[in-house]
Design a protein around this motif. Structure first.
Motif, mmCIF file in Angstrom:
data_model
loop_
_atom_site.group_PDB
_atom_site.id
_atom_site.type_symbol
_atom_site.label_atom_id
_atom_site.label_comp_id
_atom_site.label_asym_id
_atom_site.label_seq_id
_atom_site.Cartn_x
_atom_site.Cartn_y
_atom_site.Cartn_z
ATOM 1 N N LYS A 3 1.153 -0.963 0.168
ATOM 2 C CA LYS A 3 0.107 0.215 0.499
ATOM 3 C C LYS A 3 0.340 1.378 0.145
ATOM 4 O O LYS A 3 2.501 1.145 1.021
ATOM 5 C CB LYS A 3 -0.526 0.123 1.749
ATOM 6 C CG LYS A 3 -1.964 -0.641 1.100
ATOM 7 C CD LYS A 3 -3.040 0.289 0.708
ATOM 8 C CE LYS A 3 -4.874 -0.255 0.479
ATOM 9 N NZ LYS A 3 -4.927 0.284 -0.569
ATOM 10 N N VAL A 4 0.712 1.812 -1.301
ATOM 11 C CA VAL A 4 1.630 3.595 -0.720
ATOM 12 C C VAL A 4 0.548 4.446 -0.717
ATOM 13 O O VAL A 4 -1.166 4.347 -0.901
ATOM 14 C CB VAL A 4 2.072 3.375 -2.290
ATOM 15 C CG1 VAL A 4 3.371 2.998 -2.184
ATOM 16 C CG2 VAL A 4 2.043 3.739 -3.286
ATOM 17 N N ASP A 5 0.995 5.455 0.243
ATOM 18 C CA ASP A 5 -0.197 6.845 0.295
ATOM 19 C C ASP A 5 -0.803 7.044 -1.456
ATOM 20 O O ASP A 5 -0.439 7.017 -2.082
ATOM 21 C CB ASP A 5 0.210 8.432 0.434
ATOM 22 C CG ASP A 5 1.255 7.972 1.721
ATOM 23 O OD1 ASP A 5 -0.007 6.897 2.368
ATOM 24 O OD2 ASP A 5 1.642 8.533 2.650
ATOM 25 N N ALA A 15 -1.268 9.553 -14.320
ATOM 26 C CA ALA A 15 -3.008 9.270 -13.581
ATOM 27 C C ALA A 15 -2.426 8.952 -12.772
ATOM 28 O O ALA A 15 -1.771 7.844 -12.204
ATOM 29 C CB ALA A 15 -3.591 9.126 -14.570
ATOM 30 N N THR A 16 -3.388 9.397 -11.532
ATOM 31 C CA THR A 16 -3.941 8.108 -10.570
ATOM 32 C C THR A 16 -3.855 6.651 -10.948
ATOM 33 O O THR A 16 -5.244 6.138 -11.232
ATOM 34 C CB THR A 16 -4.853 8.779 -9.921
ATOM 35 O OG1 THR A 16 -4.005 10.106 -9.208
ATOM 36 C CG2 THR A 16 -5.084 8.010 -8.084
ATOM 37 N N VAL A 21 -2.906 -2.046 -10.533
ATOM 38 C CA VAL A 21 -2.011 -1.905 -11.463
ATOM 39 C C VAL A 21 -0.846 -1.278 -10.800
ATOM 40 O O VAL A 21 0.175 -1.999 -11.515
ATOM 41 C CB VAL A 21 -2.705 -0.516 -11.829
ATOM 42 C CG1 VAL A 21 -1.162 0.092 -13.144
ATOM 43 C CG2 VAL A 21 -4.137 -0.403 -12.558
ATOM 44 N N LYS A 22 -0.232 -0.865 -9.552
ATOM 45 C CA LYS A 22 1.136 -0.544 -8.955
ATOM 46 C C LYS A 22 1.545 -2.083 -8.961
ATOM 47 O O LYS A 22 2.857 -1.456 -9.193
ATOM 48 C CB LYS A 22 0.613 0.284 -7.507
ATOM 49 C CG LYS A 22 0.664 1.859 -8.241
ATOM 50 C CD LYS A 22 0.599 2.644 -7.119
ATOM 51 C CE LYS A 22 0.011 4.132 -6.590
ATOM 52 N NZ LYS A 22 -1.452 3.955 -6.977
ATOM 53 N N TYR A 250 3.799 -5.075 -17.466
ATOM 54 C CA TYR A 250 2.447 -5.760 -16.972
ATOM 55 C C TYR A 250 1.589 -4.992 -16.038
ATOM 56 O O TYR A 250 0.486 -5.261 -16.066
ATOM 57 C CB TYR A 250 3.474 -6.488 -15.786
ATOM 58 C CG TYR A 250 3.821 -8.077 -16.052
ATOM 59 C CD1 TYR A 250 3.709 -9.226 -16.006
ATOM 60 C CD2 TYR A 250 5.382 -7.944 -16.057
ATOM 61 C CE1 TYR A 250 4.451 -10.097 -16.524
ATOM 62 C CE2 TYR A 250 6.165 -8.634 -17.331
ATOM 63 C CZ TYR A 250 5.128 -10.653 -16.837
ATOM 64 O OH TYR A 250 6.125 -11.107 -17.752
ATOM 65 N N ALA A 251 2.114 -3.870 -15.706
ATOM 66 C CA ALA A 251 1.394 -2.772 -15.195
ATOM 67 C C ALA A 251 0.192 -2.800 -16.665
ATOM 68 O O ALA A 251 -0.866 -2.149 -15.872
ATOM 69 C CB ALA A 251 1.524 -1.063 -14.990
#
Ligand SMILES: Cc1ncc(COP(=O)(O)O)c(C=O)c1O
Length: 366
Positions: A3-5, A15-16, A21-22, A250-251
């Protein structure tokens, strides 16, 4: 899953992205010359074409680059030596295509407008009718400079009437605004992995009409950004010619899966709803917009810089950035603006939280 901020990016890409995806980038190491990786690329290419409903007649090829690399591939591969490119130039990305073509010695016919003026198809028709040497027309679908949606269907219809092929920069519209390439019949469209498809930066793709392959074969202006070599190279070997950004691929695979889960209409509805919330909230704060409603993309807004004493874009940016929101400056539009985009993995609560902080900023200066 790491998890990241969560940061709310209101710039028009990168984009966010979703956490999934990350995290799709955290994979075992693989040599991109392995067949497993080739299958991944093949599936991505097929789905990129599917997103614009081009399965019957279109192909896709990928390059390791930012969006401009794909424009370079399309323009340098498509326009034959001795022919001209007509560019509809009503924003900085139109101008970019002019500069790009000129760098390669391609003669350009410019339809120059102020950044934020709507193109007049009658002028385009006259330019096409007056110059038989124009073989290609380049235009931006969603002009990210201003948030304008250009009339691509009308432009494609006109261009085809004059046997002119069309190159559409769909960088900030593809996978956001529904596109049916069978209707446009555009010869080339270009987009990148980090905008409405909601993947990571590093890949650009050109979707092109399959029947153009024989024509593209002779084009030798660019070694790296060569559509024919890149496409046929992969077909022959199952490998990309040059090192791909493995993890970004991959993302992108994950981002495409998430696109199909949300669906074409689902994504478009979410973007439009976010845009409505944004527009209403900004209006309540007394802000006004560069473009009339009917010309807006519903993906990006160019907001006229307020005259309010104490307003300063950089200070507003820093205030919001410290609170997790990234906003974007203007880019040479006909009036001084700043820009906000709803493209990305954003939801109504993100836009409301942003509006709240923006209100707080304006309270600090009033
Ligand atoms: C309409 C448009 N064209 C092209 C680009 C390509 O820019 P880049 O090469 O920085 O990805 C962008 C990026 O924002 C864009 O919005």
């Amino acid at each position: 899953m790491k998890k990241v901020d969560r940061k709310i990016l209101l710039n028009p890409g990168p984009a966010t992205t979703s956490d999934t995806v990350k995290n799709a980038m955290v994979v075992e190491d693989i040599c991109p010359r392995e067949a497993d990786f080739g299958s991944l690329i093949e599936s991505i290419k097929n789905d990129l074409v599917k997103i614009v409903h081009g399965e019957e007649d279109y192909l896709a090829t990928l390059f390791t680059a930012s969006g401009t690399g794909g424009l370079e591939a399309a323009i340098t591969s498509a326009v034959p030596v001795g022919k001209k490119l007509l560019v509809v130039e009503n924003g900085a990305y139109g101008t970019r295509m002019v500069k790009l073509a000129e760098t390669f010695g391609i003669e350009v016919v410019r339809y120059e407008l102020k950044y934020g003026d709507y193109p007049d198809v009658k002028v385009i028709e006259k330019l096409l009718a007056d110059d038989e040497d124009i073989s290609h027309l380049a235009v931006v679908h969603h002009e990210t400079t201003t948030g304008m949606l250009n009339p691509i269907q009308e432009i494609c219809d006109l261009a085809h009437k004059y046997d002119t092929e069309v190159i559409v920069d769909c960088m900030s519209s593809y996978a956001g605004i529904p596109i049916d390439i069978r209707k446009w019949k555009a010869e080339y469209i270009i987009s990148s992995s980090n905008k409405c498809i909601q993947g990571m930066a590093g890949l650009v793709f050109v979707i092109f009409r399959a029947s153009l392959l024989p024509k593209l074969q002779g084009q030798k202006r660019s070694f790296y950004f060569n559509i024919y070599n890149q496409y046929v190279g992969f077909e022959k070997t199952g490998q990309m010619q040059f090192t791909p950004p493995v993890q970004v691929c991959y993302a992108l695979r994950q981002a495409i899966d998430e696109y199909f889960i949300e669906g074409e209409q689902g994504r478009w509805t979410r973007y439009k709803e976010n845009w409505d919330i944004l527009v209403n909230g900004l209006q309540e704060l007394g802000l006004t917009f560069l473009l009339p409603y009917e010309q807006q993309s519903k993906i990006l807004l160019a907001i006229v810089e307020p005259k309010q004493a104490g307003y300063d874009f950089d200070q507003m940016h820093d205030y919001l950035y410290e609170r997790g929101f990234t906003i974007y400056p203007g880019k040479g539009a006909k009036a001084a603006t700043f820009r906000l985009s709803v493209l990305g993995d954003l939801y109504a609560e993100d836009i409301r939280a942003f509006l709240n902080e923006l209100k707080n900023y304006f309270n600090t200066i009033s």
